[in-house]
Design a protein around this motif. Structure first.
Motif, PDB file in Angstrom:
ATOM      1  N   HIS A 231       0.839  -1.205   0.000  1.00  0.00           N
ATOM      2  CA  HIS A 231       0.000   0.000   0.000  1.00  0.00           C
ATOM      3  C   HIS A 231       0.874   1.256   0.000  1.00  0.00           C
ATOM      4  O   HIS A 231       0.649   2.179  -0.780  1.00  0.00           O
ATOM      5  CB  HIS A 231      -0.924  -0.016   1.230  1.00  0.00           C
ATOM      6  CG  HIS A 231      -1.729   1.237   1.394  1.00  0.00           C
ATOM      7  ND1 HIS A 231      -3.065   1.326   1.052  1.00  0.00           N
ATOM      8  CD2 HIS A 231      -1.393   2.475   1.852  1.00  0.00           C
ATOM      9  CE1 HIS A 231      -3.506   2.557   1.294  1.00  0.00           C
ATOM     10  NE2 HIS A 231      -2.512   3.279   1.782  1.00  0.00           N
ATOM     11  N   GLU A 232       1.869   1.269   0.865  1.00  0.00           N
ATOM     12  CA  GLU A 232       2.672   2.494   1.007  1.00  0.00           C
ATOM     13  C   GLU A 232       3.513   2.783  -0.230  1.00  0.00           C
ATOM     14  O   GLU A 232       3.586   3.930  -0.671  1.00  0.00           O
ATOM     15  CB  GLU A 232       3.558   2.415   2.257  1.00  0.00           C
ATOM     16  CG  GLU A 232       2.781   2.445   3.566  1.00  0.00           C
ATOM     17  CD  GLU A 232       1.882   3.668   3.725  1.00  0.00           C
ATOM     18  OE1 GLU A 232       2.278   4.780   3.309  1.00  0.00           O
ATOM     19  OE2 GLU A 232       0.761   3.520   4.260  1.00  0.00           O
TER      20      GLU A 232
ATOM     21  N   HIS B 238       1.867   4.496  -3.018  1.00  0.00           N
ATOM     22  CA  HIS B 238       1.796   5.966  -2.942  1.00  0.00           C
ATOM     23  C   HIS B 238       2.993   6.612  -3.654  1.00  0.00           C
ATOM     24  O   HIS B 238       2.867   7.694  -4.228  1.00  0.00           O
ATOM     25  CB  HIS B 238       1.750   6.432  -1.491  1.00  0.00           C
ATOM     26  CG  HIS B 238       0.405   6.229  -0.843  1.00  0.00           C
ATOM     27  ND1 HIS B 238      -0.780   6.482  -1.484  1.00  0.00           N
ATOM     28  CD2 HIS B 238       0.064   5.822   0.407  1.00  0.00           C
ATOM     29  CE1 HIS B 238      -1.798   6.225  -0.665  1.00  0.00           C
ATOM     30  NE2 HIS B 238      -1.306   5.818   0.478  1.00  0.00           N
TER      31      HIS B 238
ATOM     32  N   GLU C  63      -6.376   6.971  -1.663  1.00  0.00           N
ATOM     33  CA  GLU C  63      -6.250   5.818  -0.755  1.00  0.00           C
ATOM     34  C   GLU C  63      -6.942   4.588  -1.329  1.00  0.00           C
ATOM     35  O   GLU C  63      -6.475   3.456  -1.144  1.00  0.00           O
ATOM     36  CB  GLU C  63      -6.817   6.164   0.625  1.00  0.00           C
ATOM     37  CG  GLU C  63      -6.037   7.241   1.375  1.00  0.00           C
ATOM     38  CD  GLU C  63      -4.572   6.873   1.608  1.00  0.00           C
ATOM     39  OE1 GLU C  63      -4.211   5.682   1.564  1.00  0.00           O
ATOM     40  OE2 GLU C  63      -3.767   7.798   1.818  1.00  0.00           O
TER      41      GLU C  63
ATOM     42  N   TYR D  10      -9.807   3.956   1.342  1.00  0.00           N
ATOM     43  CA  TYR D  10      -9.133   2.675   1.574  1.00  0.00           C
ATOM     44  C   TYR D  10      -9.855   1.509   0.889  1.00  0.00           C
ATOM     45  O   TYR D  10     -10.272   1.615  -0.247  1.00  0.00           O
ATOM     46  CB  TYR D  10      -8.932   2.435   3.082  1.00  0.00           C
ATOM     47  CG  TYR D  10      -8.008   3.481   3.674  1.00  0.00           C
ATOM     48  CD1 TYR D  10      -6.637   3.419   3.459  1.00  0.00           C
ATOM     49  CD2 TYR D  10      -8.516   4.561   4.404  1.00  0.00           C
ATOM     50  CE1 TYR D  10      -5.782   4.396   3.968  1.00  0.00           C
ATOM     51  CE2 TYR D  10      -7.667   5.540   4.913  1.00  0.00           C
ATOM     52  CZ  TYR D  10      -6.301   5.445   4.694  1.00  0.00           C
ATOM     53  OH  TYR D  10      -5.466   6.408   5.190  1.00  0.00           O
TER      54      TYR D  10
HETATM   55 ZN   LIG Z   1      -2.350   5.335   2.181  1.00  0.00          ZN
END
Ligand SMILES: [Zn+2]
Length: 222
Positions: free
Chosen positions: A110-111, A114, A130, A164
């Protein structure tokens, strides 16, 4: 060309300003600078996070943004109080969280998505940023089932823009029901700063609000 790209070592050790050891790993054109200021995090867990990076990041880059940063920093940082955060190719993860959730290695997925996104001062909504990061985790994550992480269930009351994985599920639904490839297009336009809400209508024939309302009435993937 950055100087350290010329180094031929696969693993380097250097001392950061904070006097903690930064380990530098190189693989397939990508460089990871990994550090922890918590020595109680097992080497095995550290290694899993590192290998998750090298497995997932090239795939994310290939799928979404080949121009993404080649050098990434991941730090297990006791001073960070959330789960994880990312800015300027630097990922900070809470060692306390990782020790408590050792299977949740796709926090890395996930990170680092980004970093691939690289929207800068995004012209789009935060819930979408997100949502796309979790869409990518759903797509490329290595250990989601063991971490008990999924987008599978829709619960009544969930909104398409709930951010999310709630939004990730909406994105999977739009891909399936309306427009395969829309997430890549959204991602590209967010990065290019050409995104406006009109893209939803251009891609699917329906406004975002109409899609959202339809999704919330009938969230089935069938
Ligand atoms: Zn995030």
């Amino acid at each position: 060309m950055k100087k350290h790209l010329l180094l031929t070592f696969t693993v380097l050790f250097s001392i950061a300003a904070s006097a903690q050891v930064v380990e530098t790993y190189k693989k397939k054109g990508y460089i990871l600078n990994f550090s922890t200021n918590d020595t109680t995090v097992s080497k095995a867990l550290q290694q899993r996070l590192i290998s998750t990076f090298f497995t997932v990041y090239p795939k994310l880059a290939k799928e979404y943004n080949k121009e993404t940063d080649k050098t990434v920093y991941i730090m297990l940082d006791t001073t960070y109080n959330g789960v994880a955060a990312t800015g300027n190719a630097h990922v900070r993860i809470s060692p306390k969280y990782m020790k408590g959730h050792p299977e949740d290695i796709d926090v890395v997925t996930h990170e680092v998505m980004h970093i691939v996104q690289n929207y800068g001062r995004s012209v789009g909504p935060g819930w979408l940023t997100e949502g796309i990061a979790d869409y990518a985790r759903n797509q490329f994550g290595l250990n989601n089932p063991a971490a008990k992480w999924s987008i599978a269930e829709y619960k009544p009351g969930q909104k398409y823009n709930g951010s999310y994985r709630t939004t990730a599920r909406f994105l999977v639904w739009v891909e399936k029901k309306y427009k395969k490839g829309i997430v890549k297009e959204l991602d590209k336009q967010l990065r290019d700063h050409t995104y406006t809400a009109k893209i939803w209508e251009d891609q699917t024939g329906k406004t975002l609000e109409a899609l959202g309302a339809e999704y919330e009435t009938n969230p089935s993937m069938d």
